[in-house]
Design an enzyme around this catalytic site. Structure first.
Site, PDB file in Angstrom:
ATOM      1  N   GLY A  45      15.590  11.741 -69.870  1.00 57.60           N
ATOM      2  CA  GLY A  45      16.427  12.911 -70.149  1.00 57.60           C
ATOM      3  C   GLY A  45      16.783  13.164 -71.596  1.00 57.60           C
ATOM      4  O   GLY A  45      16.997  14.306 -71.990  1.00 57.60           O
ATOM      5  N   GLU A  99      21.996   9.255 -75.253  1.00 56.99           N
ATOM      6  CA  GLU A  99      21.928   9.571 -73.825  1.00 56.99           C
ATOM      7  C   GLU A  99      22.087  11.069 -73.637  1.00 56.99           C
ATOM      8  O   GLU A  99      22.773  11.740 -74.409  1.00 56.99           O
ATOM      9  CB  GLU A  99      23.045   8.785 -73.110  1.00 56.99           C
ATOM     10  CG  GLU A  99      23.096   8.917 -71.613  1.00 56.99           C
ATOM     11  CD  GLU A  99      21.873   8.393 -70.873  1.00 56.99           C
ATOM     12  OE1 GLU A  99      20.769   8.934 -71.100  1.00 56.99           O
ATOM     13  OE2 GLU A  99      22.021   7.479 -70.048  1.00 56.99           O
ATOM     14  N   ASP A 100      21.424  11.607 -72.626  1.00 56.94           N
ATOM     15  CA  ASP A 100      21.556  13.033 -72.337  1.00 56.94           C
ATOM     16  C   ASP A 100      22.903  13.330 -71.693  1.00 56.94           C
ATOM     17  O   ASP A 100      23.616  14.239 -72.093  1.00 56.94           O
ATOM     18  CB  ASP A 100      20.407  13.503 -71.419  1.00 56.94           C
ATOM     19  CG  ASP A 100      20.210  12.593 -70.207  1.00 56.94           C
ATOM     20  OD1 ASP A 100      20.898  11.553 -70.095  1.00 56.94           O
ATOM     21  OD2 ASP A 100      19.356  12.921 -69.360  1.00 56.94           O
ATOM     22  N   ASP A 103      27.371  10.190 -66.439  1.00 59.50           N
ATOM     23  CA  ASP A 103      27.971  10.625 -65.178  1.00 59.50           C
ATOM     24  C   ASP A 103      29.000   9.570 -64.762  1.00 59.50           C
ATOM     25  O   ASP A 103      30.174   9.666 -65.087  1.00 59.50           O
ATOM     26  CB  ASP A 103      26.856  10.804 -64.154  1.00 59.50           C
ATOM     27  CG  ASP A 103      27.358  11.317 -62.827  1.00 59.50           C
ATOM     28  OD1 ASP A 103      28.577  11.441 -62.663  1.00 59.50           O
ATOM     29  OD2 ASP A 103      26.537  11.584 -61.930  1.00 59.50           O
ATOM     30  N   LYS A 131      30.447  13.733 -68.244  1.00 62.20           N
ATOM     31  CA  LYS A 131      31.135  14.258 -67.057  1.00 62.20           C
ATOM     32  C   LYS A 131      32.499  13.597 -66.912  1.00 62.20           C
ATOM     33  O   LYS A 131      32.727  12.516 -67.466  1.00 62.20           O
ATOM     34  CB  LYS A 131      30.300  13.988 -65.807  1.00 62.20           C
ATOM     35  CG  LYS A 131      29.070  14.861 -65.706  1.00 62.20           C
ATOM     36  CD  LYS A 131      28.473  14.764 -64.313  1.00 62.20           C
ATOM     37  CE  LYS A 131      27.146  15.458 -64.247  1.00 62.20           C
ATOM     38  NZ  LYS A 131      26.525  15.360 -62.921  1.00 62.20           N
ATOM     39  N   PHE A 152      26.598  19.370 -61.318  1.00 58.43           N
ATOM     40  CA  PHE A 152      25.213  19.034 -61.635  1.00 58.43           C
ATOM     41  C   PHE A 152      24.631  20.053 -62.607  1.00 58.43           C
ATOM     42  O   PHE A 152      24.719  21.257 -62.398  1.00 58.43           O
ATOM     43  CB  PHE A 152      24.362  18.982 -60.360  1.00 58.43           C
ATOM     44  CG  PHE A 152      23.014  18.383 -60.617  1.00 58.43           C
ATOM     45  CD1 PHE A 152      22.864  17.006 -60.749  1.00 58.43           C
ATOM     46  CD2 PHE A 152      21.893  19.188 -60.795  1.00 58.43           C
ATOM     47  CE1 PHE A 152      21.628  16.447 -61.036  1.00 58.43           C
ATOM     48  CE2 PHE A 152      20.654  18.637 -61.079  1.00 58.43           C
ATOM     49  CZ  PHE A 152      20.525  17.267 -61.210  1.00 58.43           C
ATOM     50  N   VAL A 153      24.047  19.560 -63.694  1.00 60.92           N
ATOM     51  CA  VAL A 153      23.479  20.456 -64.708  1.00 60.92           C
ATOM     52  C   VAL A 153      22.009  20.120 -64.961  1.00 60.92           C
ATOM     53  O   VAL A 153      21.564  19.001 -64.690  1.00 60.92           O
ATOM     54  CB  VAL A 153      24.272  20.378 -66.034  1.00 60.92           C
ATOM     55  CG1 VAL A 153      25.654  20.986 -65.873  1.00 60.92           C
ATOM     56  CG2 VAL A 153      24.406  18.941 -66.538  1.00 60.92           C
ATOM     57  N   ASP A 159      16.898  17.070 -65.726  1.00 57.61           N
ATOM     58  CA  ASP A 159      16.052  17.577 -64.642  1.00 57.61           C
ATOM     59  C   ASP A 159      16.762  17.631 -63.307  1.00 57.61           C
ATOM     60  O   ASP A 159      17.798  16.996 -63.091  1.00 57.61           O
ATOM     61  CB  ASP A 159      14.830  16.662 -64.478  1.00 57.61           C
ATOM     62  CG  ASP A 159      15.208  15.357 -63.785  1.00 57.61           C
ATOM     63  OD1 ASP A 159      16.137  14.680 -64.265  1.00 57.61           O
ATOM     64  OD2 ASP A 159      14.598  15.034 -62.749  1.00 57.61           O
ATOM     65  N   ARG A 165      13.394  20.232 -67.220  1.00 52.31           N
ATOM     66  CA  ARG A 165      13.667  19.541 -68.494  1.00 52.31           C
ATOM     67  C   ARG A 165      13.362  20.412 -69.707  1.00 52.31           C
ATOM     68  O   ARG A 165      13.948  20.259 -70.762  1.00 52.31           O
ATOM     69  CB  ARG A 165      12.825  18.263 -68.607  1.00 52.31           C
ATOM     70  CG  ARG A 165      13.198  17.176 -67.619  1.00 52.31           C
ATOM     71  CD  ARG A 165      12.547  15.865 -68.043  1.00 52.31           C
ATOM     72  NE  ARG A 165      12.548  14.878 -66.981  1.00 52.31           N
ATOM     73  CZ  ARG A 165      13.563  14.076 -66.679  1.00 52.31           C
ATOM     74  NH1 ARG A 165      14.697  14.173 -67.342  1.00 52.31           N
ATOM     75  NH2 ARG A 165      13.465  13.188 -65.713  1.00 52.31           N
TER      76      ARG A 165
HETATM   77  P1  IMP Z   1      25.208   7.368 -64.717  1.00 53.71           P
HETATM   78  O1  IMP Z   1      24.734   5.956 -64.772  1.00 53.71           O
HETATM   79  O2  IMP Z   1      25.848   7.684 -63.408  1.00 53.71           O
HETATM   80  O3  IMP Z   1      26.112   7.703 -65.894  1.00 53.71           O
HETATM   81  O4  IMP Z   1      23.924   8.303 -64.757  1.00 53.71           O
HETATM   82  C1  IMP Z   1      23.341   8.718 -65.936  1.00 53.71           C
HETATM   83  C2  IMP Z   1      21.968   9.320 -65.713  1.00 53.71           C
HETATM   84  O5  IMP Z   1      21.929  10.098 -64.536  1.00 53.71           O
HETATM   85  C3  IMP Z   1      21.611  10.295 -66.828  1.00 53.71           C
HETATM   86  O6  IMP Z   1      20.918   9.673 -67.870  1.00 53.71           O
HETATM   87  C4  IMP Z   1      20.747  11.329 -66.131  1.00 53.71           C
HETATM   88  O7  IMP Z   1      19.413  10.927 -66.142  1.00 53.71           O
HETATM   89  C5  IMP Z   1      21.254  11.332 -64.713  1.00 53.71           C
HETATM   90  N1  IMP Z   1      22.203  12.444 -64.453  1.00 53.71           N
HETATM   91  C6  IMP Z   1      23.533  12.347 -64.286  1.00 53.71           C
HETATM   92  N2  IMP Z   1      24.101  13.549 -64.071  1.00 53.71           N
HETATM   93  C7  IMP Z   1      23.083  14.444 -64.115  1.00 53.71           C
HETATM   94  C8  IMP Z   1      23.046  15.892 -63.990  1.00 53.71           C
HETATM   95  O8  IMP Z   1      24.055  16.600 -63.812  1.00 53.71           O
HETATM   96  N3  IMP Z   1      21.817  16.457 -64.118  1.00 53.71           N
HETATM   97  C9  IMP Z   1      20.676  15.740 -64.322  1.00 53.71           C
HETATM   98  N4  IMP Z   1      20.684  14.403 -64.446  1.00 53.71           N
HETATM   99  C10 IMP Z   1      21.876  13.752 -64.348  1.00 53.71           C
END
Ligand code: IMP
Length: 175
Positions: A45, A99-100, A103, A131, A152-153, A159, A165
């Site tokens: 991402g 990081e993109d 979450d 988030k 969700f974005v 993606d 993407r």
């Molecule tokens: P985390 O470990 O829950 O913080 O997840 C992080 C990863 O989940 C990010 O690097 C993204 O690849 C993916 N992700 C989390 N939220 C979204 C979203 O809203 N859209 C797309 N990918 C997401």
């Protein structure tokens, strides 16, 4: 706009994205003035944010892409894999993880822990989007582009089931 079963509407324009990337790059340039940071963008991402960010920081720096995914569909699975693809020596390096989106923050807490145990000089996080859930997590990014609610974005590297993407703007799921 429809992708598979979900409808999306425009959320953050390409112009706003560009202005924000420059803002984050300026902060990093100030903070790392006399340093040569090693950027570690986490694939897939962050590839677009990382490409824009490193061109705007205008600092001597290294870039090495790594992979660490815990995601499937629109909900975090909570399953963590190990960091792969780290070819650079990270001993005594000033690391900036790129990081993109954060979450739950689960993915990054594991990565930061792993890097700190390997003799790095410093480890910081630059995330383009954070988030609300991630704001409660122990591992906090030093650099944040946009804070958003728990929705969700996609677009600008993000993606939905592999698609979207390459969109220049960021979209969010419409209810
Ligand atoms: P985390 O470990 O829950 O913080 O997840 C992080 C990863 O989940 C990010 O690097 C993204 O690849 C993916 N992700 C989390 N939220 C979204 C979203 O809203 N859209 C797309 N990918 C997401």
């Amino acid at each position: 706009m429809k992708i598979k079963d979900l409808s999306f509407r425009k959320f953050i324009s390409a112009e706003k994205i560009e202005a924000k990337v420059k803002e984050v790059a300026n902060q990093i340039r100030e903070d790392y003035r006399d340093k040569t940071p090693l950027f570690l963008p986490i694939l897939n991402g962050s590839f677009i944010f990382a490409a824009d960010l490193v061109r705007h920081v205008e600092l001597p720096c290294r870039v090495s892409f790594v992979k660490h995914s815990s995601y499937q569909g629109t909900a975090s699975t909570g399953q963590l894999k190990t960091l792969i693809g780290l070819n650079e020596s990270i001993f005594n390096q000033d690391i900036i993880i790129v990081e993109d989106i954060m979450d739950t923050g689960l993915t990054l807490s594991k990565v930061v822990e792993e890097l700190r145990s390997l003799g790095t000089r410093s480890v910081e996080i630059a995330t383009f989007i954070r988030k609300s859930a991630a704001r409660e997590h122990a591992v906090q990014p030093k650099y944040v582009g946009f804070d958003i609610d728990d929705e969700f974005v996609l677009g600008y590297g993000l993606d939905y089931e592999g698609l979207g993407r390459n969109l220049k703007d960021i979209y969010k799921a419409a209810h």
